[in-house]
Design a protein around this motif. Structure first.
Motif, PDB file in Angstrom:
ATOM      1  N   TRP A  44       0.786  -1.222   0.000  1.00 50.01           N
ATOM      2  CA  TRP A  44       0.000   0.000   0.000  1.00 50.01           C
ATOM      3  C   TRP A  44       0.825   1.282   0.000  1.00 50.01           C
ATOM      4  N   SER A  48       0.020   4.063  -2.853  1.00 48.55           N
ATOM      5  CA  SER A  48      -0.567   5.354  -2.474  1.00 48.55           C
ATOM      6  C   SER A  48       0.386   6.513  -2.764  1.00 48.55           C
ATOM      7  N   LEU A  51       0.198   7.175  -6.491  1.00 50.18           N
ATOM      8  CA  LEU A  51      -1.064   7.790  -6.888  1.00 50.18           C
ATOM      9  C   LEU A  51      -1.136   9.271  -6.506  1.00 50.18           C
ATOM     10  N   LEU A  52      -0.537   9.635  -5.382  1.00 49.43           N
ATOM     11  CA  LEU A  52      -0.616  11.024  -4.918  1.00 49.43           C
ATOM     12  C   LEU A  52       0.573  11.879  -5.343  1.00 49.43           C
ATOM     13  N   GLY A  61       0.916  10.131   1.038  1.00 47.59           N
ATOM     14  CA  GLY A  61       0.721   8.757   0.575  1.00 47.59           C
ATOM     15  C   GLY A  61       1.257   7.730   1.556  1.00 47.59           C
ATOM     16  N   ILE A  64      -1.407   7.444   4.250  1.00 44.58           N
ATOM     17  CA  ILE A  64      -2.562   6.734   3.705  1.00 44.58           C
ATOM     18  C   ILE A  64      -2.219   5.261   3.511  1.00 44.58           C
ATOM     19  N   GLY A  65      -0.982   4.976   3.092  1.00 51.34           N
ATOM     20  CA  GLY A  65      -0.555   3.581   2.927  1.00 51.34           C
ATOM     21  C   GLY A  65      -0.563   2.822   4.242  1.00 51.34           C
ATOM     22  N   MET A  68      -4.167   2.137   5.058  1.00 57.70           N
ATOM     23  CA  MET A  68      -4.698   1.071   4.218  1.00 57.70           C
ATOM     24  C   MET A  68      -4.153  -0.301   4.637  1.00 57.70           C
TER      25      MET A  68
END
Length: 135
Positions: A44, A48, A51-52, A61, A64-65, A68
């Motif tokens: 993750w 992430s 993606l960010l 990220g 967020i990872g 997740m």
């Protein structure tokens, strides 16, 4: 005189779960929790961050990872708890290996998946030849 719990020189009762790893979280052992968290972080965090990153939020990220990875632990933990319920210890590993062998052609754990029978393909029975025995 016999001692309590002994049958002669042998122990009458040995607890099955004496040396088993204790359950720590949602029916998972400590090793399973650590493996799931590490696998979640390895998957993750890069996803992430990538993606960010185009939006300039790559550092968020990482957070967020981690979040997740924890969510993945909760979801996979729920699945494994249901899979382990009312089964002997370690059977869920065999089940997951069999599923992986069926789904992916490059994974082979040497489980037999098909049932087959051999046939000698003879149309008539074999007659036994009598031989002389030496006396």
């Amino acid at each position: 005189m016999e001692k309590i719990g002994m049958k002669g020189r042998e122990i009458d009762f040995i607890p099955d779960r004496l040396i088993e790893e204790p359950v720590v979280f949602r029916g998972l052992t400590d090793t399973e929790v650590v493996v799931l968290i590490i696998a979640g972080l390895v998957f993750w965090i890069p996803v992430s961050v990538l993606l960010l990153l185009p939006f300039g939020w790559g550092l968020f990220g990482v957070g967020i990872g981690v979040g997740m990875a924890i969510v993945s632990l909760l979801l996979v933990g729920r699945y494994l708890t249901g899979l382990k319920r009312r089964r002997p210890d370690g059977l869920h590993i065999v089940y997951l290996k069999k599923i992986a062998q069926q789904k992916f052609s490059f994974i082979n754990f040497d489980y037999i998946e098909t049932s087959q029978a051999w046939d000698i393909r003879r149309e008539r029975t074999v007659v036994k030849v009598k031989t002389k025995t030496e006396d």
